[in-house]
Design an enzyme around this catalytic site. Structure first.
Site: not given
Ligand code: FE2
Length: 428
Positions: A56, A58, A152, A210, A213, A309
């Site tokens: 995981h 980005h 996103q 996701h 969160e 992340d």
């Protein structure tokens, strides 16, 4: 024989072993192998492990910290603001490929050979996705990267969100992402999960969402994912990332969720670096840690792994691509400093992540598997977690892809010079 690794300490084996590598595969593993090789590396009793995995990350945002400005409060909302400013100031993501390549090289030099990157597809031109799909191919010799189409700003909340998701899969994204807790309503969140599962079935792709969160204990999309997984039998191919709301669920509800996760065979990825600094921001005292229930999920039999992340982005300003430092953060943040628990955490950055990424069948130090391994400059798993030692050699399919020379410290005292050894000698 192309390569022989002599005198390797391997977890689960009581004696040192040699690893013989031929045609990029482990040809033989055992004590004192008598085979000639073109090249021999003597591990000298050091720890030899399968590569680390980062399931995981980005990559579209890595190494942007400070561009165009730093996140002053360190909060999640300001991180989103800064990310918006970055996108305005860097039209066309002209710096993306160089940034992402650099971050991947940090990970490879630190022993990571498999990564899964979420890529923001909330962009009518899908620019970042196209660049990272190209980079995935360019870096194939070094590392295997899976790409998640990650909305996103939401699938229903973003204009043409569904069409962009479909387009992203058509272009070659490996997995379907989602962000149900950021949709406008609870109903939209549920609808977005239905869309994710339908799209995954249509393209025969895995799912990595996701999920929840947030510190809001009413954010309950994980149960929707689990129920859908149970009903579709999509087990092992479904991953939920972050799931931080579970930290705040009441224990009775968390218990119910754990049962559903086990029944559905979902994977959970916790991201302790980002969530230890981003969650609990609305709390005064006590301040919640905001990490999902790693210890309890593992005990219940759920497959949990850890992700990096962020590496120096608007949400997390530090990090150097080292999965051992992620594991160390988890040991602290998840109350997992018990002896056996620390060994379990080591699994979350190796074998558990292999299961999450669907590569267990070809992962690990086993005859017939691709010869992927890391030689650490230390002798035990606990010292690996404690010291983050040099990755002396990182080997992919029998080829050395990274080497590190260990640092050496010396004390000067009483006219004498003495080398400082951070390992306990009796561990050797
Ligand atoms: Fe994430």
């Amino acid at each position: 024989m192309e390569l022989m690794i002599k005198n390797a300490r391997v977890t689960g084996k009581s004696t040192l072993v040699d690893l013989a590598i031929e045609n990029g595969l482990f040809a033989d593993i055992g004590p004192q192998l008598e085979r000639k090789a073109e090249r021999t590396i003597d591990a000298g009793g050091r720890l030899v492990i399968p590569p680390f995995i980062d399931p995981h990350i980005h990559l579209d945002a890595v190494l942007t910290a400070g561009n165009p400005r730093y996140n002053i409060s360190g909060s999640h909302p300001e991180g989103i603001e800064v990310w918006g400013e970055y996108k305005k100031a860097n039209a066309g993501f002209s710096d993306l490929k160089a940034r992402a390549r650099r971050a991947v090289e940090w990970e490879v030099a630190s022993g990571t050979l498999f990564m899964r990157s979420h890529v923001d597809i909330c962009d009518p031109d899908l620019t970042a996705l196209k660049i990272l799909l190209e980079l995935r191919e360019e870096l194939r010799e070094l590392v295997e990267i899976q790409i998640v189409a990650f909305p996103q700003d939401g699938i229903l909340a973003y204009p043409r969100g569904k069409a962009l998701m479909r387009e992203a899969l058509g272009l070659g994204a490996d997995l379907v992402g989602g962000i149900p807790h950021c949709e406008m309503t609870r109903e939209d969140g549920v609808a977005s999960i239905d869309f994710v599962f339908d799209l995954a079935a249509e393209f025969d792709r895995g799912i990595d969402v996701h999920c929840d969160e947030t510190d809001d204990d009413h954010s309950r999309f994980l149960e929707v994912m689990a129920a859908r997984t149970i009903r579709t039998g999509y087990r092992d191919r479904v991953t939920a990332g972050h799931t931080t709301a579970m930290h705040s669920y009441n224990n009775a509800y968390a218990h119910k969720i754990q049962g559903l996760l086990v029944q559905g065979g979902l994977n959970i990825v916790a991201n302790p670096f980002d969530n230890i600094v981003l969650q609990g921001r609305f709390d005064t005292y006590p301040k919640r840690r905001g990490i999902t229930r790693v210890k309890e999920l593992l005990a219940a039999g759920v497959n949990v792994s850890l992700g990096h992340d962020s590496i120096m982005d608007p949400w997390y300003p530090l990090g150097a691509g080292d999965m051992l430092s992620v594991a160390r953060m988890a040991i602290h943040a998840c109350h997992m400093s018990g002896y056996d628990e620390m060994h379990r955490i080591f699994e979350t950055i190796t074998h558990n992540s292999a299961r999450t990424m669907g590569i267990s069948g070809r992962y690990g130090l086993k005859t017939g598997n691709p010869a992927d391994l890391v030689i650490l400059d230390t002798h035990s798993v606990l010292d690996a977690l404690r010291l983050s030692p040099a990755r002396l050699f990182v080997i992919k399919a029998g080829r050395i892809v990274a080497e590190t020379r260990p640092a050496e410290s010396r004390i000067h005292s009483g006219g004498q010079e003495k080398r400082v050894d951070f390992e306990m000698p009796e561990k050797r």
